[in-house]
Design a protein around this motif. Structure first.
Motif, PDB file in Angstrom:
ATOM      1  N   ALA A  57     -13.437   1.445  -2.850  1.00 35.71           N
ATOM      2  CA  ALA A  57     -12.919   1.735  -1.511  1.00 35.71           C
ATOM      3  C   ALA A  57     -13.220   0.559  -0.586  1.00 35.71           C
ATOM      4  N   PHE A  58     -12.330   0.347   0.392  1.00 36.70           N
ATOM      5  CA  PHE A  58     -12.592  -0.593   1.483  1.00 36.70           C
ATOM      6  C   PHE A  58     -13.022   0.247   2.671  1.00 36.70           C
ATOM      7  N   ASN A 107      -1.319   1.731 -13.908  1.00 36.95           N
ATOM      8  CA  ASN A 107      -1.761   3.070 -13.499  1.00 36.95           C
ATOM      9  C   ASN A 107      -2.883   2.967 -12.470  1.00 36.95           C
ATOM     10  N   HIS A 108      -2.488   2.580 -11.295  1.00 35.62           N
ATOM     11  CA  HIS A 108      -3.452   2.457 -10.190  1.00 35.62           C
ATOM     12  C   HIS A 108      -2.694   2.705  -8.884  1.00 35.62           C
ATOM     13  N   VAL A 109      -3.268   3.547  -8.046  1.00 33.67           N
ATOM     14  CA  VAL A 109      -2.664   3.782  -6.728  1.00 33.67           C
ATOM     15  C   VAL A 109      -3.722   3.523  -5.657  1.00 33.67           C
ATOM     16  N   HIS A 110      -3.380   2.637  -4.709  1.00 31.21           N
ATOM     17  CA  HIS A 110      -4.258   2.466  -3.552  1.00 31.21           C
ATOM     18  C   HIS A 110      -3.715   3.394  -2.463  1.00 31.21           C
ATOM     19  N   LEU A 111      -4.483   4.435  -2.161  1.00 29.42           N
ATOM     20  CA  LEU A 111      -3.989   5.508  -1.295  1.00 29.42           C
ATOM     21  C   LEU A 111      -4.973   5.709  -0.134  1.00 29.42           C
ATOM     22  N   SER A 123      -7.844   4.210  -5.457  1.00 30.65           N
ATOM     23  CA  SER A 123      -8.761   3.566  -4.513  1.00 30.65           C
ATOM     24  C   SER A 123      -8.304   3.916  -3.100  1.00 30.65           C
ATOM     25  N   THR A 124      -9.118   3.547  -2.103  1.00 26.34           N
ATOM     26  CA  THR A 124      -8.788   4.000  -0.743  1.00 26.34           C
ATOM     27  C   THR A 124      -9.324   3.062   0.332  1.00 26.34           C
ATOM     28  N   ASP A 125      -8.906   3.324   1.564  1.00 24.06           N
ATOM     29  CA  ASP A 125      -9.490   2.704   2.764  1.00 24.06           C
ATOM     30  C   ASP A 125     -10.079   3.830   3.618  1.00 24.06           C
ATOM     31  N   THR A 165       0.823  -1.185   0.000  1.00 21.70           N
ATOM     32  CA  THR A 165       0.000   0.000   0.000  1.00 21.70           C
ATOM     33  C   THR A 165       0.868   1.249   0.000  1.00 21.70           C
ATOM     34  N   SER A 166       0.372   2.313  -0.654  1.00 19.76           N
ATOM     35  CA  SER A 166       1.087   3.584  -0.622  1.00 19.76           C
ATOM     36  C   SER A 166       0.610   4.388   0.575  1.00 19.76           C
TER      37      SER A 166
END
Ligand code: SAH
Ligand code: SF4
Ligand code: F3S
Length: 458
Positions: free
Chosen positions: A348-349, A275-279, A318-320, A253-254
């Motif tokens: 999102a989670f 090209n995807h960042v889970h932030l 995407s995110t938590d 995870t970033s």
């Protein structure tokens, strides 16, 4: 990633003892179960895919929220019944809950063995010692263990995408989080061993690797023979991207406080870095972010999002989110809803805050948002995310994407499923294609969860 078990057909002839592994929690745990299998195969264990056939049942556990732990206690009651039926079956607890609860788990009548995340190398020894009849435990955390020299035996079913752990532990001490306590301090793995693993996977037909760490941006490796030789995460990403242009590279995870521009420019430079960042944002309110010890403000988070979009306009995010953290007001909650809209996450989670014993939040901040409010806020967040996911998918209608095929769709063998670089699931008519193929697909319709399209044949 939760509540799944992963298994492959046993290799006949190798090993006399049958092992069943059940894995809960995050991707790190899935990868750790593969490490455990590599350690146990030489000790004579072979995977089986039913509890009923197993000589040894291992449960790789998660402590992140109370309900994750409750599920494991439920499983243990079931395994206790199995042990009454079959006296010789042994049950071992691995993972984060093993580390957190130690003797409390060992004292459960179903449990024979408890081993924390840094003690898997001792499993053959612990299992042998079990023969003497006494329960065994090892929950010593290590400053060095990265299992770098162990090639995990892959248990995934698709043979297309795989995980590679690049670091272990976490130093961030977000006030609500149990991970630093159960996984220990952060340590990075030797980059050469990571590149070697990626090469092996590609040679074995894999087309996608996901580099795993609790905060990949703080990956940092200094060559012990020449400590001025440093490898950063951006450098590692480039090394993996260079393994082969046909190998897709992902990471998770970033951390918003650490994700620097170098990583973004490296992503933009190599077409095979997805090209995807889970932030994970956790909250849109500065008051909550401070109390959570996330070390960024809403404005700083949004600046990172703007930079991602500037450097890679087609990058998905995407995110938590945690709702109902200590003292969260209606205004704080509205700030979370508004940042979700502002960023336009494609997925999102979303979780209700669950107080974890001995964390800073448990010691200092009361868990004072009533359960009904937490669940009402979570429903609002989930509803909004549904709308955002649908809007994000609708924006892809008419567009073309390269899809990496992972297998047949759930509904029929006439359809394949795979993912875009942006990590969105696409379903399309199979044609001549199979798992592992890259196919260009034009999107014709969608739901909030899936893009539906057809292969472009020119
Ligand atoms: N290292 C990653 C996330 C690890 S845990 C990161 O920092 O982003 C995955 C997610 O679980 C977190 O992002 C958070 O949203 C959620 N989580 C962690 N602790 C929690 C808690 N006590 N209650 C509810 N959700 C929690
Ligand atoms: Fe937990 Fe924070 Fe570490 Fe993520 S960065 S694992 S949320 S302490
Ligand atoms: Fe759970 Fe441990 Fe992962 S607590 S989320 S399995 S690091």
């Amino acid at each position: 990633m939760t509540n799944k078990y992963h298994s492959v057909k046993p290799i006949k002839g190798i090993g006399e003892k049958r092992l069943f592994i059940e894995t809960y929690g995050c991707q790190m745990n899935v990868n750790d179960s593969e490490v455990v299998l590599s350690i146990l195969q030489p000790a004579g264990y072979t995977l089986c895919d039913s509890i009923k056939d197993a000589d040894l049942i291992l449960i790789n556990t998660c402590s992140i929220r109370d309900n994750a732990e409750q599920r494991i206690w439920g499983r243990l009651d079931l395994f206790r019944l199995e042990k009454i039926k079959r006296k010789n079956v042994k049950v071992g607890i691995l993972g984060c809950m093993a580390e957190r609860l130690k003797d409390e788990l060992l004292n459960h009548p179903a449990v024979d063995l408890v081993a924390g995340p840094d003690s898997y190398r001792s499993l053959p020894f612990l299992l042998e010692s079990l023969e003497s009849g006494s329960k065994q435990i090892n929950t010593i955390l290590s400053q060095e263990e990265t299992y770098a020299d162990i090639s995990p035996v892959r248990m995934d079913k698709n043979g297309v995408s795989s995980y590679i752990s690049i670091m272990r532990g976490c130093n961030n001490m977000c006030s609500y989080c149990v991970v630093p306590y159960v996984r220990g301090g952060e340590r990075s793995r030797n980059p050469e061993s990571i590149v070697r693993e990626a090469r092996e996977l590609f040679a074995n037909g894999y087309k996608e690797v996901t580099l795993l760490g609790q905060n990949v941006d703080s990956y940092h490796w200094a060559n012990p023979d020449n400590p001025t030789e440093i490898t950063t995460f951006a450098m590692l990403l480039e090394m993996i991207a260079l393994v082969n242009p046909a190998l897709r590279v992902r990471f998770s995870t970033s951390h918003p406080k650490d994700m620097g521009n170098a990583v973004l420019y490296t992503m933009a430079m190599y077409p095979n870095i997805c090209n995807h960042v889970h932030l994970p944002v956790q909250s849109g309110s500065d008051t909550m972010l401070l109390k959570m010890n996330r070390k960024y403000t809403r404005a700083q988070y949004l600046e990172r999002v703007a930079k991602i979009r500037e450097i890679m306009p087609d990058c998905s995010i995407s995110t938590d989110i945690i709702t109902g953290f200590s003292g969260e007001s209606d205004d704080d909650h509205r700030d979370t809803l508004s940042i979700m809209k502002e960023v336009g996450y494609y997925t999102a989670f979303m979780f209700q805050y669950s107080e974890r014993p001995n964390t800073k939040a448990a010691r200092r901040y009361p868990d004072d948002v009533p359960a009904t409010i937490k669940s009402q806020r979570l429903s609002e967040i989930i509803k909004l995310q549904g709308e955002l996911s649908l809007a994000s998918n609708k924006a892809d209608l008419g567009k073309e994407f390269e899809v990496l095929v992972e297998g047949y769709s759930k509904k029929s063998k006439a359809e394949l499923t795979g993912r875009t670089q942006q990590n969105k699931t696409v379903v399309f008519p199979s044609g001549e294609h199979k798992s592992g193929d890259y196919v260009r697909v034009k999107i014709e319709s969608c739901t909030s969860a899936t893009l539906i399209g057809k292969e472009i044949t020119k």
